[in-house]
Design a protein around this motif. Structure first.
Motif, PDB file in Angstrom:
ATOM      1  N   PRO A   1     -27.216 -80.362 -24.707  1.00 42.91           N
ATOM      2  CA  PRO A   1     -26.085 -79.849 -23.929  1.00 42.91           C
ATOM      3  C   PRO A   1     -25.325 -78.719 -24.612  1.00 42.91           C
ATOM      4  CG  PRO A   1     -26.120 -82.240 -23.866  1.00 42.91           C
ATOM      5  CD  PRO A   1     -27.120 -81.817 -24.899  1.00 42.91           C
ATOM      6  N   SER A   2     -25.456 -78.591 -25.935  1.00 41.26           N
ATOM      7  CA  SER A   2     -24.696 -77.556 -26.626  1.00 41.26           C
ATOM      8  C   SER A   2     -25.164 -76.150 -26.274  1.00 41.26           C
ATOM      9  CB  SER A   2     -24.783 -77.758 -28.146  1.00 41.26           C
ATOM     10  OG  SER A   2     -26.082 -77.460 -28.644  1.00 41.26           O
ATOM     11  N   VAL A   3     -26.319 -76.001 -25.632  1.00 47.14           N
ATOM     12  CA  VAL A   3     -26.784 -74.664 -25.267  1.00 47.14           C
ATOM     13  C   VAL A   3     -26.165 -74.184 -23.958  1.00 47.14           C
ATOM     14  CG1 VAL A   3     -28.981 -75.057 -26.459  1.00 47.14           C
ATOM     15  CG2 VAL A   3     -28.855 -75.400 -23.966  1.00 47.14           C
ATOM     16  N   VAL A   4     -25.485 -75.074 -23.239  1.00 49.33           N
ATOM     17  CA  VAL A   4     -24.852 -74.702 -21.962  1.00 49.33           C
ATOM     18  C   VAL A   4     -23.405 -74.314 -22.229  1.00 49.33           C
ATOM     19  CG1 VAL A   4     -24.269 -75.432 -19.628  1.00 49.33           C
ATOM     20  CG2 VAL A   4     -26.357 -76.293 -20.722  1.00 49.33           C
ATOM     21  N   ALA A   5     -23.047 -73.095 -21.875  1.00 57.96           N
ATOM     22  CA  ALA A   5     -21.704 -72.586 -22.148  1.00 57.96           C
ATOM     23  C   ALA A   5     -20.677 -73.282 -21.259  1.00 57.96           C
ATOM     24  CB  ALA A   5     -21.658 -71.083 -21.911  1.00 57.96           C
ATOM     25  N   PRO A   6     -19.580 -73.768 -21.823  1.00 54.59           N
ATOM     26  CA  PRO A   6     -18.527 -74.389 -21.009  1.00 54.59           C
ATOM     27  C   PRO A   6     -17.942 -73.441 -19.971  1.00 54.59           C
ATOM     28  CG  PRO A   6     -18.226 -74.903 -23.344  1.00 54.59           C
ATOM     29  CD  PRO A   6     -19.301 -73.864 -23.274  1.00 54.59           C
ATOM     30  N   ASP A   7     -18.081 -72.129 -20.193  1.00 57.57           N
ATOM     31  CA  ASP A   7     -17.580 -71.161 -19.214  1.00 57.57           C
ATOM     32  C   ASP A   7     -18.114 -71.463 -17.816  1.00 57.57           C
ATOM     33  OD1 ASP A   7     -18.392 -70.119 -21.890  1.00 57.57           O
ATOM     34  OD2 ASP A   7     -17.133 -68.404 -21.321  1.00 57.57           O
ATOM     35  N   THR A   8     -19.334 -72.001 -17.742  1.00 59.81           N
ATOM     36  CA  THR A   8     -19.980 -72.215 -16.451  1.00 59.81           C
ATOM     37  C   THR A   8     -19.182 -73.193 -15.594  1.00 59.81           C
ATOM     38  OG1 THR A   8     -21.394 -73.885 -17.515  1.00 59.81           O
ATOM     39  CG2 THR A   8     -22.294 -71.669 -17.286  1.00 59.81           C
ATOM     40  N   TRP A   9     -18.966 -74.391 -16.106  1.00 63.99           N
ATOM     41  CA  TRP A   9     -18.267 -75.374 -15.282  1.00 63.99           C
ATOM     42  C   TRP A   9     -16.780 -75.074 -15.163  1.00 63.99           C
ATOM     43  CZ3 TRP A   9     -20.660 -77.346 -19.888  1.00 63.99           C
ATOM     44  CH2 TRP A   9     -19.790 -77.714 -20.924  1.00 63.99           C
ATOM     45  N   LEU A  10     -16.179 -74.451 -16.183  1.00 62.64           N
ATOM     46  CA  LEU A  10     -14.768 -74.078 -16.074  1.00 62.64           C
ATOM     47  C   LEU A  10     -14.573 -72.993 -15.021  1.00 62.64           C
ATOM     48  CD1 LEU A  10     -13.827 -74.063 -19.866  1.00 62.64           C
ATOM     49  CD2 LEU A  10     -13.176 -75.775 -18.158  1.00 62.64           C
ATOM     50  N   HIS A  11     -15.492 -72.039 -14.964  1.00 60.69           N
ATOM     51  CA  HIS A  11     -15.446 -70.971 -13.962  1.00 60.69           C
ATOM     52  C   HIS A  11     -15.553 -71.560 -12.558  1.00 60.69           C
ATOM     53  CE1 HIS A  11     -17.387 -67.882 -11.405  1.00 60.69           C
ATOM     54  NE2 HIS A  11     -16.649 -67.017 -12.082  1.00 60.69           N
ATOM     55  N   ASP A  12     -16.551 -72.423 -12.349  1.00 58.78           N
ATOM     56  CA  ASP A  12     -16.753 -72.999 -11.025  1.00 58.78           C
ATOM     57  C   ASP A  12     -15.567 -73.878 -10.618  1.00 58.78           C
ATOM     58  OD1 ASP A  12     -19.178 -71.757 -11.063  1.00 58.78           O
ATOM     59  OD2 ASP A  12     -20.383 -73.585 -11.140  1.00 58.78           O
ATOM     60  N   HIS A  13     -15.081 -74.679 -11.552  1.00 62.27           N
ATOM     61  CA  HIS A  13     -13.984 -75.581 -11.220  1.00 62.27           C
ATOM     62  C   HIS A  13     -12.720 -74.813 -10.859  1.00 62.27           C
ATOM     63  CE1 HIS A  13     -10.629 -78.424 -12.205  1.00 62.27           C
ATOM     64  NE2 HIS A  13     -11.338 -79.152 -11.382  1.00 62.27           N
ATOM     65  N   ALA A  14     -12.462 -73.719 -11.568  1.00 65.43           N
ATOM     66  CA  ALA A  14     -11.278 -72.912 -11.262  1.00 65.43           C
ATOM     67  C   ALA A  14     -11.331 -72.377  -9.831  1.00 65.43           C
ATOM     68  CB  ALA A  14     -11.162 -71.760 -12.259  1.00 65.43           C
ATOM     69  N   LEU A  15     -12.519 -71.963  -9.391  1.00 68.25           N
ATOM     70  CA  LEU A  15     -12.650 -71.450  -8.030  1.00 68.25           C
ATOM     71  C   LEU A  15     -12.529 -72.569  -6.998  1.00 68.25           C
ATOM     72  CD1 LEU A  15     -15.506 -68.851  -8.613  1.00 68.25           C
ATOM     73  CD2 LEU A  15     -13.082 -68.386  -8.202  1.00 68.25           C
ATOM     74  N   LEU A  16     -13.024 -73.751  -7.318  1.00 62.01           N
ATOM     75  CA  LEU A  16     -12.881 -74.885  -6.411  1.00 62.01           C
ATOM     76  C   LEU A  16     -11.421 -75.280  -6.230  1.00 62.01           C
ATOM     77  CD1 LEU A  16     -15.765 -77.258  -7.577  1.00 62.01           C
ATOM     78  CD2 LEU A  16     -15.671 -75.959  -5.433  1.00 62.01           C
ATOM     79  N   GLN A  17     -10.590 -75.009  -7.240  1.00 56.92           N
ATOM     80  CA  GLN A  17      -9.189 -75.424  -7.204  1.00 56.92           C
ATOM     81  C   GLN A  17      -8.286 -74.451  -6.461  1.00 56.92           C
ATOM     82  OE1 GLN A  17      -8.277 -78.576  -8.305  1.00 56.92           O
ATOM     83  NE2 GLN A  17     -10.521 -78.596  -8.327  1.00 56.92           N
ATOM     84  N   ARG A  18      -8.827 -73.362  -5.945  1.00 51.90           N
ATOM     85  CA  ARG A  18      -7.990 -72.455  -5.156  1.00 51.90           C
ATOM     86  C   ARG A  18      -7.437 -73.181  -3.935  1.00 51.90           C
ATOM     87  NH1 ARG A  18     -12.144 -67.777  -4.067  1.00 51.90           N
ATOM     88  NH2 ARG A  18     -13.478 -69.630  -3.958  1.00 51.90           N
ATOM     89  N   PRO A  19      -6.215 -72.874  -3.533  1.00 49.29           N
ATOM     90  CA  PRO A  19      -5.625 -73.555  -2.381  1.00 49.29           C
ATOM     91  C   PRO A  19      -6.529 -73.459  -1.151  1.00 49.29           C
ATOM     92  CG  PRO A  19      -3.967 -72.252  -3.510  1.00 49.29           C
ATOM     93  CD  PRO A  19      -5.282 -71.908  -4.146  1.00 49.29           C
ATOM     94  N   GLY A  20      -6.825 -74.604  -0.563  1.00 55.16           N
ATOM     95  CA  GLY A  20      -7.629 -74.649   0.652  1.00 55.16           C
ATOM     96  C   GLY A  20      -9.122 -74.704   0.437  1.00 55.16           C
TER      97      GLY A  20
END
Length: 291
Positions: free
Chosen positions: A177-196
């Protein structure tokens, strides 16, 4: 030599769609179709890896990535595919190969079924087209929610929008798992959290059952047209099991299939291998068309 990736917007049907584009426009086109909960960001490395040979286009669906996310739109997979087709028409791309992953598969299958959009080849990376491959533990709550949307059935599905669930999609089944950058899930989650945005994703969860109705049409298409097909799959995926990859040989007996030690987002942990398979496969198709 890789070409620069351009980041662009286009108005399609009154909606602003974002897309990434690279490579010479005169070259054969390859359309990259992302999954849930991702966007064209997932192809940030694959685009330059293909751009020396191909005109590469990677859109964000409406409601995803940097595209518009209107609250008053009826979000269905038919609608997402229609807007994607509209973008390709605007770009005057009417013949192309597709690379599909997760949600990209039902969008890509609908595009392939359009007579005015001949698909030259298919690369599917954990993008299902058969009932085989659906992991019952993962999909059971989604089928229950689609059959009877209510607060009780919604709760386990809504949990898929939380950070832990997004992280799980990226890391489950990955040998290191250390080869997968945390940016990936943090990026996706931030977009999912947009209002609506939760309402958009829940609407698509409810609509997912319509993709199963497209499968018989897809199978007829695959048998009749026999498009060159590469399936490269993370065999540890607990969303789409390896049976989903192997099933393509039911209708395309000479399909090229590779099961890799990885999970759902195989590009993040096994990029060089997936990119090499894709380049070699598409290169053979291009060479055969030139003969």
């Amino acid at each position: 030599m890789a070409y620069p990736t351009h980041h662009r917007f286009a108005d399609v049907g009154g909606h602003r769609l974002f897309y990434r584009e690279a490579g010479p426009r005169a070259a054969p086109a390859v359309v990259l179709l992302h999954g849930f909960p991702a966007s064209s960001f997932m192809f940030r490395r694959l685009i330059p890896a293909l751009s020396d040979r191909y005109h590469v286009i990677a859109p964000d669906y409406l409601g995803f990535g940097l595209s518009d996310a209107p609250a008053d739109f009826r979000y269905t997979f038919d609608a997402l595919a229609g807007l994607t087709a509209g973008l390709l028409d605007l770009l005057e791309v009417d013949r192309y190969a597709v690379y599909v992953q997760d949600y990209g598969a039902p969008v890509g299958w609908r595009l392939a079924l359009l007579p005015e959009h001949p698909v030259t080849a298919i690369v599917t990376q954990n993008g299902n087209g058969y009932l085989a491959g659906f992991n019952a533990d993962f999909w059971g709550p989604i089928w229950a929610y689609a059959a009877d949307p209510n607060p009780r059935t919604e709760a386990p599905v809504r949990a898929a929008l939380e950070l832990d669930a997004v992280r799980w999609q990226y890391l489950h089944g990955v040998p290191d798992p250390s080869v997968v950058a945390p940016d990936t899930w943090l990026h996706d989650h931030a977009l999912l959290q947009r209002p609506g945005n939760d309402a958009i994703q829940l609407a698509l969860f409810r609509d997912y059952v319509t993709n199963l109705q497209v499968y018989p049409l897809l199978h007829d298409y695959l048998r009749d047209r026999r498009p060159p097909l590469l399936a490269v799959w993370g065999r540890n995926d607990k969303i789409f099991d390896p049976a989903g990859a192997l099933a393509f040989r039911d209708d395309v007996p000479d399909a090229e299939i590779h099961l890799r030690d990885g999970g759902h987002f195989l590009l993040e942990s096994d990029f060089d291998t997936v990119a090499t398979y894709s380049r070699e496969f598409l290169g053979e198709i291009l060479a055969s068309h030139r003969r």
